[in-house]
Design an enzyme around this catalytic site. Structure first.
Site, mmCIF file in Angstrom:
data_model
loop_
_atom_site.group_PDB
_atom_site.id
_atom_site.type_symbol
_atom_site.label_atom_id
_atom_site.label_comp_id
_atom_site.label_asym_id
_atom_site.label_seq_id
_atom_site.Cartn_x
_atom_site.Cartn_y
_atom_site.Cartn_z
ATOM 1 N N ASP A 1 -5.898 -2.672 -5.743
ATOM 2 C CA ASP A 1 -6.791 -3.471 -4.882
ATOM 3 C C ASP A 1 -6.552 -2.799 -3.497
ATOM 4 O OD1 ASP A 1 -6.196 -6.872 -3.577
ATOM 5 O OD2 ASP A 1 -8.095 -5.676 -3.922
ATOM 6 N N GLU B 1 -10.641 -10.354 0.530
ATOM 7 C CA GLU B 1 -10.796 -11.566 -0.128
ATOM 8 C C GLU B 1 -11.249 -12.657 1.124
ATOM 9 O OE1 GLU B 1 -8.325 -9.460 -0.893
ATOM 10 O OE2 GLU B 1 -6.527 -10.462 -0.143
ATOM 11 N N LYS C 1 0.748 -1.350 0.150
ATOM 12 C CA LYS C 1 0.068 0.030 -0.071
ATOM 13 C C LYS C 1 0.838 1.292 -0.188
ATOM 14 C CE LYS C 1 -0.873 -0.773 5.023
ATOM 15 N NZ LYS C 1 0.298 -0.165 5.318
HETATM 16 C C1 LIG Z 1 -2.152 -9.524 4.446
HETATM 17 C C2 LIG Z 1 -3.227 -8.912 4.860
HETATM 18 N N1 LIG Z 1 -3.827 -8.808 6.290
HETATM 19 C C3 LIG Z 1 -5.020 -8.376 6.618
HETATM 20 C C4 LIG Z 1 -5.915 -7.703 5.554
HETATM 21 C C5 LIG Z 1 -5.355 -7.741 4.378
HETATM 22 C C6 LIG Z 1 -4.321 -8.019 4.069
HETATM 23 C C7 LIG Z 1 -3.869 -7.905 2.625
HETATM 24 C C8 LIG Z 1 -4.579 -8.145 1.455
HETATM 25 C C9 LIG Z 1 -4.055 -7.947 0.121
HETATM 26 O O1 LIG Z 1 -5.182 -8.282 -0.674
HETATM 27 C C10 LIG Z 1 -2.872 -7.520 -0.127
HETATM 28 N N2 LIG Z 1 -2.719 -7.499 -1.531
HETATM 29 C C11 LIG Z 1 -1.516 -6.959 -1.771
HETATM 30 N N3 LIG Z 1 -0.563 -6.612 -0.840
HETATM 31 C C12 LIG Z 1 -0.761 -6.806 0.462
HETATM 32 O O2 LIG Z 1 0.110 -6.519 1.323
HETATM 33 C C13 LIG Z 1 -2.073 -7.294 0.874
HETATM 34 C C14 LIG Z 1 -2.408 -7.385 2.342
HETATM 35 MG MG LIG Z 2 -4.506 -7.246 -2.632
#
Ligand SMILES: Cc1ncccc1-c1cc(O)c2nc[nH]c(=O)c2c1
Ligand SMILES: [Mg+2]
Length: 214
Positions: free
Chosen positions: A169, A199, A144
């Protein structure tokens, strides 16, 4: 020594998905990550939004920042018209090694170029390395804190043309507030939020689609 989550995902793909069948690879990963162990694929709900944008744009040249296990690379590649290319960039060598095998299992390796390393190093080299003029579509799904600096870098390197589309995303969870403020506040972008969920969960998340106006 224990296996890593990406290794367990690859093992499940080899066990359950049909070689050469991209959709079965996508469905196998979704099943595993929904019912066995969560993983940060864009997933089926946000993936459907991404699919609709890929089908609308029909990109000749597409960039993905953040490959992870290759789930979205396979999902995107299965929708690309012939002689279109997805370049996907992954910083983490463990993830990249797994993604190469997932992409090969799905039979989309001739549409996908996976490059390893930091996006900040690679973006300034892309035009020369790949004989590119610009990207029609960019999917931001890496870290992010890199969304905004990498977007500014792509602008500076002339990788965006009038009409290029950025799809990001996780703009809510984990969230990219500086990126959102930039694309929503800048006169150089027309931005739209697609409400969805993180997701495989009920947690709110969403995808931001932003058209570069030049
Ligand atoms: C890892 C995580 N934990 C809790 C809540 C959200 C996430 C999360 C979800 C994602 O779709 C991501 N996509 C790309 N890069 C990321 O770092 C990432 C992290
Ligand atoms: Mg993602």
């Amino acid at each position: 020594y224990g296996s890593t989550r990406p290794e367990r995902i690859l093992a499940e793909v080899k066990r359950k998905a049909t070689r050469g069948d991209a959709r079965s690879v996508v469905d196998t990963i979704d099943q595993y990550c929904r019912h066995q162990e969560w993983a940060m694929n864009v997933g089926d709900e946000k993936g459907t939004i991404l699919d609709s944008i890929v089908c609308e744009v029909k990109p000749r040249a597409m960039l993905e920042l953040g490959t992870y296990c290759g789930y979205s690379a396979v999902r995107i590649a299965s929708l690309l018209p012939p002689n279109s290319r997805l370049i996907t960039m992954e910083f983490n060598p463990v993830f990249a090694a797994i993604a190469r095998q997932v992409i090969a299992w799905a039979g989309v390796e001739d549409k996908v170029v996976l490059i390893e390393g930091p996006s900040g190093d690679w973006i300034p080299k892309m035009k020369k390395e790949f004989g590119l003029t610009s990207f029609d579509l960019v999917f931001l799904d890496h870290w992010k804190d890199c969304y905004l600096p990498d977007t500014k870098l792509m602008e500076e390197c002339g990788l965006l043309r009038t009409g290029s589309i950025l799809v990001a995303d996780n703009v809510i969870c984990p969230g990219a507030p500086d990126y959102l403020e930039y694309v929503r506040g800048s006169p150089r972008y027309e931005s739209k939020y697609f409400r969805s969920h993180l997701e495989y969960t009920r947690v709110e998340d969403g995808i931001e689609k932003s058209v570069f106006l030049g």
